[in-house]
Design an enzyme around this catalytic site. Structure first.
Site, short mmCIF file in Angstrom:
data_model
loop_
_atom_site.label_atom_id
_atom_site.label_comp_id
_atom_site.label_asym_id
_atom_site.label_seq_id
_atom_site.Cartn_x
_atom_site.Cartn_y
_atom_site.Cartn_z
CD GLU A 225 -2.99 -0.91 0.17
OE1 GLU A 225 -3.49 0.21 -0.01
OE2 GLU A 225 -3.28 -1.90 -0.52
CD GLU A 234 -5.10 8.77 -3.40
OE1 GLU A 234 -5.54 8.54 -4.53
OE2 GLU A 234 -5.82 8.91 -2.38
CG ASN A 272 -13.55 3.81 5.25
OD1 ASN A 272 -14.28 3.04 5.84
ND2 ASN A 272 -13.22 3.65 3.97
#
Length: 372
Positions: A225, A234, A272
């Site tokens: 990840e 990100e 989330n």
């Protein structure tokens, strides 16, 4: 290693629905144990109501009095016993609010407990803590299991000698550094070990082999990840505005573009951040930047997803490793909709390669069912 595009992960119920088989079909005799009272909220003790040894007797909070109803054998076999019977989660439930009772010892997973260094007492099957409902310290308050949250309602002082979260973790700092030689200094080993108390069943359930396999599996997925623990956030900033679901009643108070992927599992989407923050007792909805600024918070969000979320799979990654479903099911629970069933075999292979490498560093077989 390139950093992959984020996906929509749906926040799910706290524990996967996989039913755990009984650890044994025969009554289990207690291993070496430490005996004494287990005290907690307001200095009161875990107590068997009426000192009754009948199956189904409520386990409650009560003034400590030294009677047999409060003398618990905390065994190295994972059981906690009083009056000749076992502390048991009623109905083999893994749900928040499932009540505790006394029951014949059967070897069931609902009678297994681990005492963490942070003084949580955890049922590894549910990955939840013994809890005083609403922190009510009144005599007779029946105890339950609940998502571990670090509050005083879940802190207990138990006699030593039972199973515990290893203070050093199954991965040493030297092994961690060997796994991630080019890691960003943000991802500290101390941040990871500090986060372990939030989910004491992680890498602390089952045999030593299973514990090491789970640690390797988590870190292998984290490796994929984050490009080897290099990326904190990100990399594709064009995606940032996409992760706000205005259909949620609480909206996106930190801003339209504030809920991009961060941390070891690259937590994303406002719902989330809300769910992880609620579980961890941190306001991540209003301050999602904590995940990229505080290493312990970042690791805790990764462990939150790993231990409590099914994602696009049918079980949590934790349960996949503990219950023998295999590493492939952890991939499915993290990114199955994009990678599994032949959709992106190269990405799956990248995760498997890292898992096999990390398992080798930990000196453990990777086991079966590596692919999804």
């Amino acid at each position: 290693m390139g950093f992959k595009t984020r996906w929509r992960r749906t926040a799910l119920a706290a524990v996967g629905t996989l039913t755990v088989a009984l650890l044994s079909v025969l009554p289990v005799q207690p291993a070496a144990a430490a005996t004494g009272q287990i005290s907690g909220l307001a200095g009161k003790c875990i107590d068997v109501a009426g000192a009754s040894s009948a199956n189904g007797t409520a386990v409650q909070l009560y003034d400590c009095n030294g009677t047999g109803a409060q003398q618990w054998n905390v065994g190295t076999d994972g059981t906690i016993r009083a009056l000749g019977k076992c502390l048991d989660v009623a109905g083999n439930s893994t749900a928040d609010g499932a009540q505790l009772q006394l029951w014949d010892c059967s070897g069931g997973a609902n009678q297994r407990w681990a005492v963490s260094a942070a003084r949580d007492i955890v049922n590894p099957q549910a990955n939840k803590c013994i809890d005083v409902p609403s922190a009510n310290s009144a005599n007779g308050t029946r105890l339950q299991i609940w998502t571990c949250n670090g509050t005083s309602a879940q802190k207990w002082t138990a006699p030593s000698g039972g199973p515990s979260q290893p203070s050093g973790f199954v991965v040493s700092e030297a092994q961690f550094n060997q796994m991630f030689p080019g890691r960003n200094s943000f991802y500290t080993y101390s941040g990871l070990t500090a986060a372990l108390s939030s989910y004491p069943a992680f890498a602390n359930s089952g045999s030593d082999t299973v514990k090491r396999q789970e640690a390797a599996a988590f870190l292998a997925n984290v490796n994929h990840e984050t490009g080897g623990l290099v990326h904190i956030v990100e990399q594709n900033t064009a995606n940032y505005p996409h992760y706000c679901d205005w259909g949620q009643s609480y909206g996106c108070p930190a801003g339209q573009a504030a809920y991009y992927g961060r941390g070891p599992i690259q937590l994303s989407w406002n719902f989330n951040y809300k769910a992880a923050g609620d579980a961890l007792g941190i306001d991540l909805l209003n301050n999602p930047w904590l995940v990229q600024n505080d290493p312990a918070v970042a690791w805790r969000t990764g462990l939150w997803y790993w231990n409590t979320q099914n994602g696009p799979g049918s079980m949590t990654p934790h349960n996949a490793m503990v219950n023998g479903a295999g590493f492939g099911q952890t991939i499915r629970s993290i990114n199955g909709s994009l990678e599994c069933d032949g959709r992106n075999p190269a990405q799956v292979q990248s995760r498997v390669d890292a898992y096999q490498r990390f398992a080798g560093i930990l000196g453990v077989s990777p086991g079966a069912n590596l692919y999804c």
